[in-house]
Design a protein around this motif. Sequence first.
Motif, short mmCIF file in Angstrom:
data_model
loop_
_atom_site.label_atom_id
_atom_site.label_comp_id
_atom_site.label_asym_id
_atom_site.label_seq_id
_atom_site.Cartn_x
_atom_site.Cartn_y
_atom_site.Cartn_z
N GLY A 248 -12.83 -7.83 -14.22
CA GLY A 248 -11.60 -7.04 -14.25
C GLY A 248 -10.48 -7.73 -14.97
N PRO A 249 -9.40 -7.03 -15.23
CA PRO A 249 -9.25 -5.61 -14.97
C PRO A 249 -10.09 -4.78 -15.94
N LEU A 250 -10.61 -3.68 -15.44
CA LEU A 250 -11.45 -2.80 -16.25
C LEU A 250 -10.85 -1.40 -16.31
N ARG A 251 -10.94 -0.80 -17.50
CA ARG A 251 -10.53 0.60 -17.62
C ARG A 251 -11.57 1.44 -16.90
N MET A 252 -11.16 2.55 -16.34
CA MET A 252 -12.06 3.44 -15.61
C MET A 252 -13.25 3.84 -16.48
N VAL A 253 -12.99 4.15 -17.74
CA VAL A 253 -14.06 4.59 -18.65
C VAL A 253 -15.06 3.45 -18.89
N ASP A 254 -14.58 2.21 -18.98
CA ASP A 254 -15.47 1.06 -19.16
C ASP A 254 -16.31 0.82 -17.90
N LEU A 255 -15.70 1.03 -16.77
CA LEU A 255 -16.42 0.89 -15.50
C LEU A 255 -17.54 1.94 -15.43
N ALA B 222 -12.15 5.29 -2.94
CA ALA B 222 -12.52 4.71 -1.65
C ALA B 222 -12.14 3.23 -1.59
N LEU B 223 -12.38 2.50 -2.68
CA LEU B 223 -12.04 1.07 -2.70
C LEU B 223 -10.53 0.87 -2.65
N GLU B 224 -9.80 1.74 -3.31
CA GLU B 224 -8.33 1.63 -3.28
C GLU B 224 -7.81 1.95 -1.89
N GLU B 225 -8.36 2.97 -1.26
CA GLU B 225 -7.95 3.34 0.09
C GLU B 225 -8.22 2.19 1.07
N ALA B 226 -9.28 1.43 0.82
CA ALA B 226 -9.63 0.29 1.69
C ALA B 226 -8.81 -0.95 1.34
N GLY B 227 -7.97 -0.87 0.31
CA GLY B 227 -7.13 -2.01 -0.07
C GLY B 227 -7.88 -3.08 -0.86
N LEU B 228 -9.00 -2.71 -1.48
CA LEU B 228 -9.80 -3.70 -2.21
C LEU B 228 -9.51 -3.73 -3.70
N VAL B 229 -8.99 -2.63 -4.25
CA VAL B 229 -8.62 -2.57 -5.67
C VAL B 229 -7.33 -1.80 -5.82
N THR B 230 -6.72 -1.97 -6.97
CA THR B 230 -5.55 -1.17 -7.34
C THR B 230 -5.79 -0.59 -8.73
N ARG B 231 -5.10 0.50 -9.00
CA ARG B 231 -5.13 1.10 -10.34
C ARG B 231 -3.73 1.04 -10.91
N THR B 232 -3.66 0.59 -12.16
CA THR B 232 -2.37 0.51 -12.85
C THR B 232 -2.54 1.08 -14.25
N PRO B 233 -1.46 1.58 -14.84
CA PRO B 233 -1.57 2.08 -16.21
C PRO B 233 -1.94 0.93 -17.16
N ASP B 234 -2.79 1.24 -18.12
CA ASP B 234 -3.19 0.27 -19.14
C ASP B 234 -2.04 0.15 -20.14
N PRO B 235 -1.45 -1.04 -20.29
CA PRO B 235 -0.32 -1.18 -21.22
C PRO B 235 -0.70 -0.85 -22.66
N ALA B 236 -1.98 -0.99 -23.00
CA ALA B 236 -2.43 -0.71 -24.36
C ALA B 236 -2.67 0.79 -24.58
N LEU C 191 -6.25 0.91 -15.42
CA LEU C 191 -6.99 -0.33 -15.22
C LEU C 191 -7.25 -0.50 -13.73
N VAL C 192 -8.44 -0.91 -13.40
CA VAL C 192 -8.81 -1.19 -12.01
C VAL C 192 -8.86 -2.69 -11.85
N GLU C 193 -8.10 -3.19 -10.88
CA GLU C 193 -8.02 -4.63 -10.63
C GLU C 193 -8.29 -4.91 -9.16
N PRO C 194 -8.91 -6.04 -8.87
CA PRO C 194 -9.14 -6.37 -7.47
C PRO C 194 -7.86 -6.87 -6.80
N THR C 195 -7.75 -6.60 -5.52
CA THR C 195 -6.67 -7.19 -4.73
C THR C 195 -7.19 -8.53 -4.18
N GLU C 196 -6.31 -9.28 -3.55
CA GLU C 196 -6.77 -10.52 -2.91
C GLU C 196 -7.81 -10.22 -1.85
#
Length: 148
Positions: free
Chosen positions: A44-51, A68-82, A88-93
């Motif tokens: 990560g971070p990975l674009r949804m399409v790449d995932l 489901a992973l975001e709801e469980a607090g395991l990942v977040t989604r943020t806009p891709d600056p590019a 972009l999907v990124e893991p949380t701590e």
Amino acid sequence: MESDLADLFVRAAKRIRRAQTERLAPLGLTPAQARVLRLVVGGGPLRMVDLADRLQVVPRSVTTLVDALEEAGLVTRTPDPANRRSLLVEPTERGRAVRAEMAGIRRQAAEEVLAPLTAEQREVLRGLLTVIDDAGGGGCPGRHRPRG
């Protein structure tokens, strides 16, 4: 003879998957969600399409898994600056910690199934499976070998 070998291989793989599924349940993860989390933490971070490409599924399937992973607090989604249209999907701590726990779960499940083999037999099996994996180009287009 070859079909017997294929059947044995598939049954062993199913046993490992079943053992992993049973051990993932207390974490609240399905095998598919665990696979997404492994990819996101490992690459990560990975674009949804790449995932979706790495999983070889349609993007809407990834959306459901990431929801489901975001709801469980395991990942977040943020806009891709590019590319603001991409996320972009990124893991949380917490996602990283669960991923580390999953590595142990995967090892335990494999150990359970491979327990009848000696250390030498396991090394032979590892070598044979590596030959098969390498001959197939790693299995899936865009696939990265999982760690742990």
